[in-house]
Design a protein around this motif. Sequence first.
Motif, PDB file in Angstrom:
ATOM      1  N   VAL A  44     -13.376 -25.619 -24.498  1.00 34.17           N
ATOM      2  CA  VAL A  44     -13.070 -24.497 -23.587  1.00 34.17           C
ATOM      3  C   VAL A  44     -14.441 -23.795 -23.005  1.00 34.17           C
ATOM      4  N   PHE A  45     -14.542 -23.583 -21.659  1.00 36.16           N
ATOM      5  CA  PHE A  45     -15.567 -22.969 -20.841  1.00 36.16           C
ATOM      6  C   PHE A  45     -15.331 -21.548 -20.831  1.00 36.16           C
ATOM      7  N   VAL A  46     -16.373 -20.630 -21.138  1.00 37.67           N
ATOM      8  CA  VAL A  46     -16.425 -19.116 -21.216  1.00 37.67           C
ATOM      9  C   VAL A  46     -17.379 -18.414 -20.504  1.00 37.67           C
ATOM     10  N   SER A  47     -17.222 -17.525 -19.875  1.00 42.21           N
ATOM     11  CA  SER A  47     -18.581 -17.050 -18.970  1.00 42.21           C
ATOM     12  C   SER A  47     -18.434 -15.401 -19.142  1.00 42.21           C
ATOM     13  N   ASP A  48     -19.594 -14.775 -19.018  1.00 42.85           N
ATOM     14  CA  ASP A  48     -19.532 -13.330 -18.772  1.00 42.85           C
ATOM     15  C   ASP A  48     -19.861 -12.977 -17.675  1.00 42.85           C
ATOM     16  N   GLY A  49     -20.089 -14.022 -16.608  1.00 41.31           N
ATOM     17  CA  GLY A  49     -20.762 -13.814 -15.329  1.00 41.31           C
ATOM     18  C   GLY A  49     -21.983 -14.093 -14.971  1.00 41.31           C
ATOM     19  N   SER A  50     -22.715 -14.209 -16.114  1.00 38.46           N
ATOM     20  CA  SER A  50     -24.249 -14.357 -15.893  1.00 38.46           C
ATOM     21  C   SER A  50     -24.411 -15.910 -16.636  1.00 38.46           C
ATOM     22  N   ILE A  51     -23.824 -16.146 -17.529  1.00 38.77           N
ATOM     23  CA  ILE A  51     -24.107 -17.414 -18.566  1.00 38.77           C
ATOM     24  C   ILE A  51     -22.611 -17.855 -18.952  1.00 38.77           C
ATOM     25  N   MET A  52     -22.611 -19.320 -18.918  1.00 35.22           N
ATOM     26  CA  MET A  52     -21.314 -19.912 -19.483  1.00 35.22           C
ATOM     27  C   MET A  52     -21.760 -20.576 -20.475  1.00 35.22           C
ATOM     28  N   VAL A  53     -20.702 -20.407 -21.473  1.00 38.10           N
ATOM     29  CA  VAL A  53     -20.951 -21.118 -22.912  1.00 38.10           C
ATOM     30  C   VAL A  53     -19.576 -22.125 -22.935  1.00 38.10           C
ATOM     31  N   THR A  54     -19.913 -23.374 -23.307  1.00 38.55           N
ATOM     32  CA  THR A  54     -19.191 -24.268 -23.389  1.00 38.55           C
ATOM     33  C   THR A  54     -18.758 -24.506 -24.898  1.00 38.55           C
ATOM     34  N   LEU A  55     -17.484 -24.635 -25.450  1.00 42.17           N
ATOM     35  CA  LEU A  55     -17.060 -24.496 -26.737  1.00 42.17           C
ATOM     36  C   LEU A  55     -16.545 -25.961 -26.891  1.00 42.17           C
ATOM     37  N   TRP A  56     -17.352 -26.781 -27.525  1.00 39.87           N
ATOM     38  CA  TRP A  56     -16.598 -28.143 -27.646  1.00 39.87           C
ATOM     39  C   TRP A  56     -16.154 -28.531 -29.262  1.00 39.87           C
ATOM     40  N   ALA A  57     -14.859 -28.710 -29.362  1.00 37.44           N
ATOM     41  CA  ALA A  57     -14.092 -28.937 -30.749  1.00 37.44           C
ATOM     42  C   ALA A  57     -14.805 -30.154 -31.481  1.00 37.44           C
ATOM     43  N   THR A  58     -15.193 -29.776 -32.623  1.00 37.61           N
ATOM     44  CA  THR A  58     -15.582 -30.915 -33.568  1.00 37.61           C
ATOM     45  C   THR A  58     -14.328 -31.991 -33.847  1.00 37.61           C
TER      46      THR A  58
END
Length: 133
Positions: A44-58
């Motif tokens: 799941v890729f999430v963003s606050d509008g300045s940075i994106m965080v990619t959450l990869w499932a184990t």
Amino acid sequence: MDKSTTKGCHHIGLTVAKLEESADFFTSLLGWNEVRRDDEYPAVFVSDGSIMVTLWATKEEPSSQFNKNKNVGLHHVAFNVENEDDLNSIFRKLENNGIKIEFSPELLRQGPAKHMMCYEPSGIRVEFIWPGN
């Protein structure tokens, strides 16, 4: 070197054991936007509008939780907040939703900056900082 060859951070990739709960931490509790999903990985890729965080499932159950004093790896991730009220609001929202808090908002060194630290649902340390200006 006269000039940096890089220009800021494009994204941060985090491996998480609890994909949906970790995504919910960012979207529901922090108000970030879900940018997209990759159901094949899954991620799941999430963003606050300045940075994106990619959450990869184990792919497998983690053998142990990360220990910031023992393991090489991500010590924590830190996000700026606009003002002290936002910092306090995040703290209350996380506390009210059962998120593990390492420490509540406090002065960063001698201040005026303040910060707090918590653990997102998969156990990654997350810091929030108000620069105090």
